[in-house]
Design a protein around this motif. Structure first.
Motif, mmCIF file in Angstrom:
data_model
loop_
_atom_site.group_PDB
_atom_site.id
_atom_site.type_symbol
_atom_site.label_atom_id
_atom_site.label_comp_id
_atom_site.label_asym_id
_atom_site.label_seq_id
_atom_site.Cartn_x
_atom_site.Cartn_y
_atom_site.Cartn_z
ATOM 1 N N ALA A 214 0.830 -1.204 0.000
ATOM 2 C CA ALA A 214 0.000 0.000 0.000
ATOM 3 C C ALA A 214 0.866 1.255 0.000
ATOM 4 N N LYS B 251 -3.148 -0.188 -5.096
ATOM 5 C CA LYS B 251 -4.375 0.517 -4.776
ATOM 6 C C LYS B 251 -5.590 -0.380 -4.551
ATOM 7 N N ASN B 252 -5.598 -1.624 -5.074
ATOM 8 C CA ASN B 252 -6.794 -2.457 -4.945
ATOM 9 C C ASN B 252 -6.408 -3.916 -4.721
#
Length: 322
Positions: free
Chosen positions: A220, A225-226
């Motif tokens: 992170a 991001k995901n």
């Protein structure tokens, strides 16, 4: 100080020989002498592996160039078995086509399905995870799974699928599902996918459990991001060993699915619609006792699986690379 001690002190120390200064064979012998206890411990496994795996494969390759019926001495005939196999055996060509279709459909399908289900289960609480894992794993070890599918797709009006279709008016007479060449391959593929959550599925769950959680925090910070980026750049690279292990099991299962067809459709299947290389091998090796010809069939299957395994290893090695 004694003379012996002085002589020992003055004697030049032996210089450690590095691997670069030794031949590969000499270095290997030195390491074997140094770790001889370990080699003694693993010797029983290697003896069994050589006797029951390597030796049969080598003998099968040699016998594939002979005419052998298990009763008389083998006769060397060169490549005649392979010429007959690819040029004169139409059933073998059908078997290769069916095997490749089944492998392409169920191999990647069961592999992806196993990982996605394992990924989903990994997010559950521990107690619920254990129950759900058992539910998904049970079909792969249940011997009655074929009976259940046989009841659902029974060829008379008492079969659940035929009964439902008759009730809704989609058909006017029962369909012989496992005796109809149009339905044999699709149904067997569905059953194979249903029972594919086996040992590879468990290895995925185990691999997901040991991923270091701190890596997600570091990811992170580095810009992930995901969840999909976490999966590609962190989770999958961290569990490459489990990915490769499951891939090998999946390849083995997708090329050796003859048991499913035999259990559901009998042997041989209608119009050879579900006839595979393993069926062809069993036909000539177990019933006709043409061992030389059967060895040629086994060798072709072995080469196909080796090439597939090599391709899968290449693809898995690229996991996590941008």
């Amino acid at each position: 100080m004694s003379e012996k001690t002085v002589a020992t002190a003055k004697a030049p120390k032996k210089k450690a020989v590095s691997r670069k200064e030794m031949s590969k064979f000499a270095w290997m012998l030195r390491e074997m002498k140094r770790n001889w206890i370990a080699y003694v411990m693993v010797a029983p496994f290697y003896l069994i592996f050589l006797m029951f795996t390597v030796l049969p494969v080598v003998l099968s390759i040699i016998l594939s160039f002979t005419s052998f019926n298990m009763l008389e001495a083998p006769i060397w005939i060169g490549a005649d078995n392979y010429i007959r196999l690819f040029l004169n055996d139409d059933i073998f060509i059908i078997a290769v086509q069916n095997t490749l279709i089944f492998a392409v459909v169920t191999g990647p399908g069961s592999y992806i399905l196993s990982f996605l289900v394992a990924w989903f289960i990994n997010e559950l609480p521990p107690k619920i995870r254990a129950i759900v894992t058992l539910i998904f794993y049970a079909p792969s070890i249940s011997g009655s799974i074929y009976t259940i599918w046989g009841i659902f797709f029974s060829g008379d009006s008492y079969g659940y699928v035929n009964g439902l279709l008759l009730e809704l008016g989609f058909i006017t007479s029962p369909i012989q599902w496992f005796n109809n060449a149009d339905y044999i391959m699709p149904l067997c593929c569905v059953v194979a996918l249903w029972t594919s959550l086996g040992t590879g599925f468990l290895s995925f769950i185990a691999g997901l459990q040991v991923v270091d959680k701190s890596l997600y925090e570091a990811g992170a910070v580095d810009g992930i991001k995901n969840r999909w980026q976490e999966l590609w750049y962190i989770t999958l690279p961290y569990m490459k060993n489990q990915l490769l292990f499951a891939a090998i099991l999946t390849i083995t299962g997708s090329f050796g699915f003859g048991g499913i067809v035999t259990a559901l459709c009998g042997f041989p299947s209608t119009d050879y619609a579900g006839h595979t290389i393993t069926h062809h091998l069993d036909d000539y090796g177990g019933q006709r006792f043409e061992t030389g010809y059967a060895s040629a069939i086994a060798t072709v299957l072995f080469v196909i699986m080796i090439v597939s395994n090599w391709g899968v290893r290449k693809m898995i090695s690229k996991v996590g690379q941008s």
